[in-house]
Design a protein around this motif. Structure first.
Motif, PDB file in Angstrom:
ATOM      1  N   PRO A 151      51.604  17.591  34.850  1.00  0.00           N
ATOM      2  CA  PRO A 151      53.211  17.526  35.509  1.00  0.00           C
ATOM      3  C   PRO A 151      52.912  17.340  37.508  1.00  0.00           C
ATOM      4  O   PRO A 151      53.633  16.272  37.498  1.00  0.00           O
ATOM      5  N   CYS A 152      52.030  17.512  37.811  1.00  0.00           N
ATOM      6  CA  CYS A 152      51.646  18.057  39.152  1.00  0.00           C
ATOM      7  C   CYS A 152      51.297  16.524  39.556  1.00  0.00           C
ATOM      8  O   CYS A 152      51.702  15.715  40.875  1.00  0.00           O
ATOM      9  N   ARG A 153      50.300  15.020  39.149  1.00  0.00           N
ATOM     10  CA  ARG A 153      50.235  14.116  39.360  1.00  0.00           C
ATOM     11  C   ARG A 153      50.723  13.585  39.032  1.00  0.00           C
ATOM     12  O   ARG A 153      50.595  12.430  39.559  1.00  0.00           O
ATOM     13  N   THR A 154      52.125  14.017  37.662  1.00  0.00           N
ATOM     14  CA  THR A 154      52.965  12.811  38.346  1.00  0.00           C
ATOM     15  C   THR A 154      53.702  12.540  38.897  1.00  0.00           C
ATOM     16  O   THR A 154      54.229  11.488  39.543  1.00  0.00           O
ATOM     17  N   TRP A 168      48.778  22.965  43.175  1.00  0.00           N
ATOM     18  CA  TRP A 168      50.027  22.041  43.123  1.00  0.00           C
ATOM     19  C   TRP A 168      51.378  22.850  43.199  1.00  0.00           C
ATOM     20  O   TRP A 168      51.978  22.438  44.266  1.00  0.00           O
ATOM     21  N   HIS A 169      51.287  23.165  41.570  1.00  0.00           N
ATOM     22  CA  HIS A 169      52.361  24.428  42.441  1.00  0.00           C
ATOM     23  C   HIS A 169      52.047  25.928  42.527  1.00  0.00           C
ATOM     24  O   HIS A 169      52.556  26.628  42.056  1.00  0.00           O
ATOM     25  N   GLU A 170      50.555  26.276  42.588  1.00  0.00           N
ATOM     26  CA  GLU A 170      50.056  27.392  42.914  1.00  0.00           C
ATOM     27  C   GLU A 170      50.241  28.208  41.259  1.00  0.00           C
ATOM     28  O   GLU A 170      50.796  29.004  41.241  1.00  0.00           O
ATOM     29  N   GLY A 171      49.472  27.838  40.173  1.00  0.00           N
ATOM     30  CA  GLY A 171      49.042  28.550  39.273  1.00  0.00           C
ATOM     31  C   GLY A 171      48.299  28.129  38.199  1.00  0.00           C
ATOM     32  O   GLY A 171      48.056  26.554  39.000  1.00  0.00           O
ATOM     33  N   HIS A 172      48.422  28.697  37.388  1.00  0.00           N
ATOM     34  CA  HIS A 172      47.378  28.114  36.215  1.00  0.00           C
ATOM     35  C   HIS A 172      47.769  27.072  35.677  1.00  0.00           C
ATOM     36  O   HIS A 172      49.469  27.871  35.187  1.00  0.00           O
ATOM     37  N   ALA A 173      47.109  26.348  35.054  1.00  0.00           N
ATOM     38  CA  ALA A 173      47.851  25.357  34.176  1.00  0.00           C
ATOM     39  C   ALA A 173      46.346  24.815  33.106  1.00  0.00           C
ATOM     40  O   ALA A 173      45.544  24.605  33.382  1.00  0.00           O
ATOM     41  N   GLU A 174      46.754  24.423  32.249  1.00  0.00           N
ATOM     42  CA  GLU A 174      45.992  23.516  31.290  1.00  0.00           C
ATOM     43  C   GLU A 174      45.845  21.912  31.695  1.00  0.00           C
ATOM     44  O   GLU A 174      47.285  21.397  32.085  1.00  0.00           O
ATOM     45  N   GLN A 219      36.457  16.691  29.527  1.00  0.00           N
ATOM     46  CA  GLN A 219      36.996  18.431  30.406  1.00  0.00           C
ATOM     47  C   GLN A 219      38.682  17.655  30.597  1.00  0.00           C
ATOM     48  O   GLN A 219      39.654  18.721  31.342  1.00  0.00           O
ATOM     49  N   ARG A 220      38.800  17.138  29.690  1.00  0.00           N
ATOM     50  CA  ARG A 220      40.241  16.737  29.412  1.00  0.00           C
ATOM     51  C   ARG A 220      41.488  17.845  29.221  1.00  0.00           C
ATOM     52  O   ARG A 220      42.618  17.970  30.280  1.00  0.00           O
ATOM     53  N   ARG A 221      40.876  19.238  29.055  1.00  0.00           N
ATOM     54  CA  ARG A 221      41.959  19.915  28.444  1.00  0.00           C
ATOM     55  C   ARG A 221      41.344  21.352  29.160  1.00  0.00           C
ATOM     56  O   ARG A 221      42.042  21.981  28.872  1.00  0.00           O
ATOM     57  N   ALA A 222      40.857  20.909  30.276  1.00  0.00           N
ATOM     58  CA  ALA A 222      40.818  22.216  31.604  1.00  0.00           C
ATOM     59  C   ALA A 222      41.074  23.419  31.592  1.00  0.00           C
ATOM     60  O   ALA A 222      42.547  23.060  32.145  1.00  0.00           O
ATOM     61  N   PHE A 223      41.125  24.208  32.102  1.00  0.00           N
ATOM     62  CA  PHE A 223      42.136  24.910  32.698  1.00  0.00           C
ATOM     63  C   PHE A 223      42.074  25.734  33.162  1.00  0.00           C
ATOM     64  O   PHE A 223      40.178  26.066  33.708  1.00  0.00           O
TER      65      PHE A 223
END
Ligand SMILES: [Zn+2]
Length: 72
Positions: free
Chosen positions: A59-62, A30-36, A21-25
């Motif tokens: 990025p948000c996890r970081t 947190w930034h309220e948007g879709h991300a990979e 599931q590493r590249r799950a979309f």
């Protein structure tokens, strides 16, 4: 009778990836948007029915120092 000194090689699953599931979309809460590459961070249990799930992108996890639910 099995011979105790013989150990058959077990490498049939050697090529199985660790993080399918590493590249799950999905939706990053947190930034309220879709991300990979989003990962499940939190599950808020509710009295009945399914709980609320929160996913976060890399990025948000970081930025927020989030630890994925599965890594705890
Ligand atoms: Zn994000």
């Amino acid at each position: 009778m099995a011979e105790p000194s013989y150990t058959p090689p077990a490498q049939e699953d050697a090529a199985t990836p660790e993080e399918p599931q590493r590249r799950a979309f999905g939706w990053c809460a947190w930034h309220e948007g879709h991300a990979e590459g989003v990962r499940l961070i939190d599950v808020i249990e509710q009295g009945s029915g399914s709980g609320i799930t929160h996913f976060a992108c890399g990025p948000c996890r970081t930025i927020y120092g989030l630890v994925p639910f599965a890594d705890r």
